[in-house]
Design a protein around this motif. Sequence first.
Motif, short mmCIF file in Angstrom:
data_model
loop_
_atom_site.label_atom_id
_atom_site.label_comp_id
_atom_site.label_asym_id
_atom_site.label_seq_id
_atom_site.Cartn_x
_atom_site.Cartn_y
_atom_site.Cartn_z
N GLY A 124 -4.04 -8.22 -6.90
CA GLY A 124 -3.94 -6.86 -6.93
C GLY A 124 -4.19 -6.25 -5.47
N ALA A 125 -3.85 -4.76 -5.33
CA ALA A 125 -4.03 -4.00 -4.02
C ALA A 125 -5.49 -3.60 -4.16
N PRO A 126 -6.30 -3.35 -3.07
CA PRO A 126 -7.50 -2.65 -3.00
C PRO A 126 -7.32 -1.46 -3.64
N ASN A 127 -8.47 -1.18 -4.38
CA ASN A 127 -8.40 0.17 -4.94
C ASN A 127 -8.93 1.15 -4.01
N PRO A 128 -7.93 2.32 -3.94
CA PRO A 128 -8.18 3.13 -2.98
C PRO A 128 -9.39 4.24 -3.01
N ALA A 129 -9.83 4.33 -4.45
CA ALA A 129 -11.18 5.03 -4.87
C ALA A 129 -12.21 4.42 -3.99
N GLN A 166 -2.34 -10.05 4.67
CA GLN A 166 -1.32 -10.71 3.60
C GLN A 166 -1.82 -10.76 2.35
N ARG A 167 -1.26 -10.25 1.25
CA ARG A 167 -1.89 -10.22 -0.18
C ARG A 167 -1.71 -11.69 -0.58
N THR A 168 -2.73 -12.09 -1.36
CA THR A 168 -2.62 -13.43 -1.75
C THR A 168 -1.63 -13.63 -2.81
N VAL A 169 -0.88 -14.69 -3.00
CA VAL A 169 -0.07 -14.87 -4.19
C VAL A 169 -0.66 -16.28 -4.78
N MET A 206 3.70 -9.28 0.80
CA MET A 206 3.18 -8.02 0.71
C MET A 206 2.00 -7.85 1.47
N TYR A 207 1.62 -6.79 2.15
CA TYR A 207 0.60 -6.75 3.06
C TYR A 207 -0.41 -5.47 2.84
N ASP A 208 -1.30 -5.56 2.71
CA ASP A 208 -2.54 -4.43 2.64
C ASP A 208 -3.10 -4.09 4.13
#
Length: 441
Positions: A74-79, A23-26, A1-3
């Motif tokens: 977790g994904a970055p917080n869009p806020a 790439q998101r860390t696993v 998964m990517y951000d």
Amino acid sequence: MYDGTLRVECHNAGRTASGDLYQRTVRILTLPPIDPIPPLVPIPPFDPVPVPPGPVENPGSMSDFGPLLPILSGAPNPANGIPILRRSRYRYYVRVTSLPELFYRGAGFTLGFELWRYTAPNGWALESTLSARMIRMAAPTGYPSPSDYAEGDVKNATGSVVGRLTMGWLSPYYRRCSVEIDTVSGSEQPTTDAAGHTWQSVMDELGWQVDVRLSDTNVAEPSGDSWSDAEMHAAMLASRDAVNLDREWRYHVLAVKNIDSTPRGIMYDAAGTDSNNVPREGIGIPSHWTIDPGWGTVSGQRFGTASAPYFRTAIHEIGHALGLVHNFADFGFMCTSDVIAAGGTPSNPFPNNIQWSYHTDNLKQLRHYPDPFVRPGAVAFGGASSTTPAITPTDLEVDVDGLALVVTPLLGEVPIGAPVRVGIGLVNRSAQPMRVPPISA
């Protein structure tokens, strides 16, 4: 998964877009082993067999440690706005090749893009050409604009679904950074031209969110008032505030009295001077250089007291820290001060003839270069390129199926040279409503 981020630039010719994926860390979680179910019938005791000293055969396997459970971070917080992601996790430059220019049909639109794979320190390869049919929908909780959100399946060239793309509006800026300014005692902080131009105004026009930090004003001089490039680099490491370039794009400005290698300023953080092998972190600018004769209205002044050229030089050197090279196509920020001064005239002398903006090519580069070309601590100075990978194209026009421009003359014939009155209409010949920009007479 990517951000990552997708930067969409709106201009009078349409839209230009590019992006970057990390790439998101696993993390692998090892669960405790599961004990076997005890037998129902008691086992009689027995005497253990002594084990002789020496190597142990078959000491165990992964099954002895229990199952492995992958945990996706977790994904970055869009806020929180534009995310800053770890340099080591950078994977792809997103070169957007097609998107709606000024209008689109219904609730969806098609996004076409290429993924360019990055291999450190500066390798790029086109890995795939993809498209996604994006459907607008309400954004999940946390996005700044609930109505500016879309999702869609990603397909490869054969039409097979290879992923899912989600996107939501985060910020009016393309990128964000901070600038920290340190000085020795007696050197001015380069913060303004004293006529309205500031770091904030310059970066706003660029489309970068900036946080300017006025820090130390008493950095120690290691060997007198003239500094070597290596001394400035060492002072940056010693005097700047604590920073993690994986969480913040920080650029450092050090104002000293004089510089050994150049009279006006330098982005010293390159090649052999880069002792920590983290490129493009800092620049130096000399406040006590006496400006040469022939430099218009500031000739003979001490550099730090001539606000316009002094501040412009700081912007110019930070441009090098952003990966840019000299550009002599205009008198903008990446032109050199001596060339601009030589271009002054009696009616428009230097520094009045300074162009307080980036050339259009540099604007596009700073907005649409891959992250490693512009963020500090990534690709070394001189490694940025508009061809490897190919920078995202500037879209100038688009064909829209079902939409026709109809021009009808009021009269069938007119004399040669006479003005002609016509009626102009934009006709939707498709079966669906289409959004278009307002048309005025």
